[in-house]
Design a protein around this motif. Structure first.
Motif, PDB file in Angstrom:
ATOM      1  N   UNK A   1       8.706 120.580  79.908  1.00 16.22           N
ATOM      2  CA  UNK A   1       7.734 121.281  79.077  1.00 16.22           C
ATOM      3  C   UNK A   1       8.068 121.351  77.599  1.00 16.22           C
ATOM      4  N   UNK A   2       9.175 120.706  77.189  1.00 13.41           N
ATOM      5  CA  UNK A   2       9.561 120.766  75.779  1.00 13.41           C
ATOM      6  C   UNK A   2       9.576 119.366  75.190  1.00 13.41           C
ATOM      7  N   UNK A   3       8.735 119.129  74.162  1.00 11.85           N
ATOM      8  CA  UNK A   3       8.621 117.815  73.563  1.00 11.85           C
ATOM      9  C   UNK A   3       9.897 117.341  72.893  1.00 11.85           C
ATOM     10  N   UNK A   4      10.576 118.236  72.208  1.00 12.04           N
ATOM     11  CA  UNK A   4      11.802 117.859  71.500  1.00 12.04           C
ATOM     12  C   UNK A   4      12.869 117.355  72.474  1.00 12.04           C
ATOM     13  N   UNK A   5      13.031 118.065  73.569  1.00 14.44           N
ATOM     14  CA  UNK A   5      14.003 117.648  74.587  1.00 14.44           C
ATOM     15  C   UNK A   5      13.636 116.284  75.152  1.00 14.44           C
ATOM     16  N   UNK A   6      12.363 116.102  75.430  1.00 17.58           N
ATOM     17  CA  UNK A   6      11.885 114.828  75.965  1.00 17.58           C
ATOM     18  C   UNK A   6      12.220 113.682  75.030  1.00 17.58           C
TER      19      UNK A   6
ATOM     20  N   UNK B   1       2.191 117.233  78.319  1.00 15.19           N
ATOM     21  CA  UNK B   1       2.280 118.500  77.598  1.00 15.19           C
ATOM     22  C   UNK B   1       1.273 119.525  78.091  1.00 15.19           C
ATOM     23  N   UNK B   2       0.342 119.089  78.917  1.00 15.00           N
ATOM     24  CA  UNK B   2      -0.676 119.987  79.456  1.00 15.00           C
ATOM     25  C   UNK B   2      -0.177 120.799  80.650  1.00 15.00           C
ATOM     26  N   UNK B   3       1.063 120.575  81.061  1.00 17.51           N
ATOM     27  CA  UNK B   3       1.621 121.394  82.155  1.00 17.51           C
ATOM     28  C   UNK B   3       1.516 122.876  81.794  1.00 17.51           C
TER      29      UNK B   3
ATOM     30  N   UNK C   1      -1.984 124.781  77.831  1.00 15.82           N
ATOM     31  CA  UNK C   1      -2.699 125.420  78.933  1.00 15.82           C
ATOM     32  C   UNK C   1      -2.519 126.929  78.901  1.00 15.82           C
ATOM     33  N   UNK C   2      -1.297 127.365  78.624  1.00 14.95           N
ATOM     34  CA  UNK C   2      -1.027 128.806  78.539  1.00 14.95           C
ATOM     35  C   UNK C   2      -1.804 129.432  77.385  1.00 14.95           C
ATOM     36  N   UNK C   3      -1.893 128.726  76.261  1.00 15.82           N
ATOM     37  CA  UNK C   3      -2.637 129.242  75.113  1.00 15.82           C
ATOM     38  C   UNK C   3      -4.126 129.355  75.435  1.00 15.82           C
ATOM     39  N   UNK C   4      -4.675 128.309  76.082  1.00 18.34           N
ATOM     40  CA  UNK C   4      -6.094 128.342  76.448  1.00 18.34           C
ATOM     41  C   UNK C   4      -6.371 129.483  77.419  1.00 18.34           C
ATOM     42  N   UNK C   5      -5.485 129.669  78.387  1.00 19.42           N
ATOM     43  CA  UNK C   5      -5.663 130.746  79.363  1.00 19.42           C
ATOM     44  C   UNK C   5      -5.601 132.105  78.677  1.00 19.42           C
TER      45      UNK C   5
END
Length: 464
Positions: A112-117, A151-153, A159-163
């Protein structure tokens, strides 16, 4: 007026960096400062910048210590088996390497973290791209687009922001979107296939021994130093050649079995540290910056107990730390001015207000289309908390369920991960030594196409 200035500021920024007339750091600082004065709010520039820095400071801290943590793991050889395993699977074939990049980025994105990926993906794949003289924008473009889909996980952020913004359950948004997102990820793999095929035709293939064998003129003692071999036959736009050649030596380090920083006896200890860190990240036990700060300190202490060694390792990664952290703080000026002056709000209201009432029943489709440019031109917070509620309210008047608006709002994430307002993208291009403008020119078209595939699949499956 603010709407025009906002779009003009973004257009000016993108034009200058893609034409390489200004560096990203200079553009992120000077352009918003000029537009802030033009907007008649120059007296508040300091406040806007400080607010922006306050918002992004935790991100800068997280990136700084994440680079140290994963840099140490590279130094001690944690990812060497991964690289060699991928090499054996890919057989030094550019086609398989690009596909492997997409698969690896998608798998690592589960945290769930772009930087780590991007740190793990670039660390593992960069030596292969360097050795085979492959175009590095293919690496950054494929990794960013794959991560954008993943990133939509629910724990990834959007997704959390939209919810939260629409007061919905995250699972109600994400689970029905899985088929559409799967199609988007499949498209990324297909894209990787064709990009890899193009690289194979351009470069041919090497034997596994040729790839694994360190070249004699390379100084394989750690980060930095050495001659520049990337100038010898390196092809492709945005290949990322650096003047002093340090990036070639850095990427070759991971393939050298005799480098002094290796810690084979601590391999499983280091592996356990990485697994524990990623687990804690997903569980959100502590804020991400705190976890990486603790992780970096522990990794340094365990692997390099002497103070002189610790200083040497930090210095070895200082270039990446300064470049990435500096870019984040520069981006704070841009986002601070964009938000503080009210440009973002006015841009959103203008665009939403331009939608005719007759299009109301199709508000979910409109949301999906708008999410592509909007998530690129503004932060996720600005889009999901500022724009999506307005779109949902407009759709509600025409009987459109807010959950459909929320699902459609995820469509633009493949492009969002290459936005100049996303700190993680600077980790990606910084570690790969690719110019941000080159990455943008190469990636945007493919990321937009991926977003459209997700939107099309959502419509086909009746999700949106």
């Amino acid at each position: 007026m603010l709407t025009i200035l906002g779009f003009a500021m973004i257009a000016c920024f993108l034009t200058l960096i893609m034409m390489k007339k200004m560096s990203p750091i200079a553009s992120l600082v000077l352009i918003p400062a000029v537009f802030c004065v033009i907007a008649g709010k120059g007296a508040h520039l300091g406040d806007y910048v400080i607010d922006g820095i306050a918002d992004l400071a935790p991100t800068a801290a997280m990136l700084m210590f994440a680079i140290i943590f994963f840099g140490i793991m590279i130094d001690v050889g944690l990812f060497d088996p991964i690289v060699r395993g991928i090499l054996k699977f890919c057989k030094a074939d550019p086609l398989r390497i690009v596909i492997g990049t997409a698969v690896l980025a998608a798998i690592v994105s589960l945290d769930g973290d772009g930087s780590t990926t991007f740190m793990i993906t670039v660390s593992a794949m960069l030596p292969l791209y360097r050795k085979l003289k492959m175009s590095l924008v293919v690496l950054t473009g494929v990794a960013a687009t794959a991560n954008g889909v993943m990133n939509t996980l629910p724990w990834g952020g959007p997704t959390a922001r939209a919810a939260t913004a629409l007061k919905l359950d995250a699972s109600d948004i994400f689970v029905p979107m899985i088929p559409a997102l799967a199609m988007g990820l499949l498209f990324v793999f297909v894209l990787a296939y064709f990009l890899g095929l193009k690289e194979r035709r351009r470069l041919g293939t090497l034997t596994l021994d040729e790839v694994l064998e360190p070249e004699p003129e390379t100084v394989l003692v750690g980060a930095g130093g050495g001659e520049d071999r990337t100038k010898k036959g390196t092809g492709g736009a945005g290949s990322g050649t650096d003047a002093d050649g340090s990036e070639e030596d850095r990427s070759s380090v991971i393939l050298d079995p005799n480098r002094p920083t290796l810690r084979p006896r601590l391999y499983w200890v280091n592996a356990a540290m990485v697994v524990a860190l990623l687990t804690l990240l997903i569980m959100e036990v502590l804020p991400i910056p705190v976890l990486f700060l603790l992780g970096a300190a522990l990794a340094l202490t365990v692997n390099f107990p002497h103070v002189a060694q610790q200083k040497e390792r930090i210095a070895a990664h200082s270039d990446n730390i300064i470049n990435v952290s500096g870019m984040v703080f520069a981006a704070a000026v841009f986002t601070g001015v964009l938000t503080g002056t009210g440009m973002v709000d006015e841009m959103a209201k203008t665009v939403v207000g331009a939608i005719p009432d007759s299009m109301g029943p199709h508000m979910a489709l409109i949301t999906g289309i708008l999410s592509i440019p909007f998530t690129y031109l503004m932060s996720n917070d600005g889009f999901y908390f500022g724009v999506v509620p307005i779109l949902a309210e407009a759709g509600a008047h025409h009987g459109v369920d807010p959950v459909e608006i929320a699902r459609a709002s995820l469509v633009g994430q493949p492009l969002h991960m290459s936005s100049p307002l996303v700190p993680a993208v600077y980790v990606l291009v910084g570690l790969a030594k690719v110019e941000f403008g080159d990455h943008t020119r190469f990636t945007v078209k493919w990321a937009v196409l991926t977003s459209l595939v997700v939107l099309g699949a959502g419509l086909l499956f009746g999700i949106v």
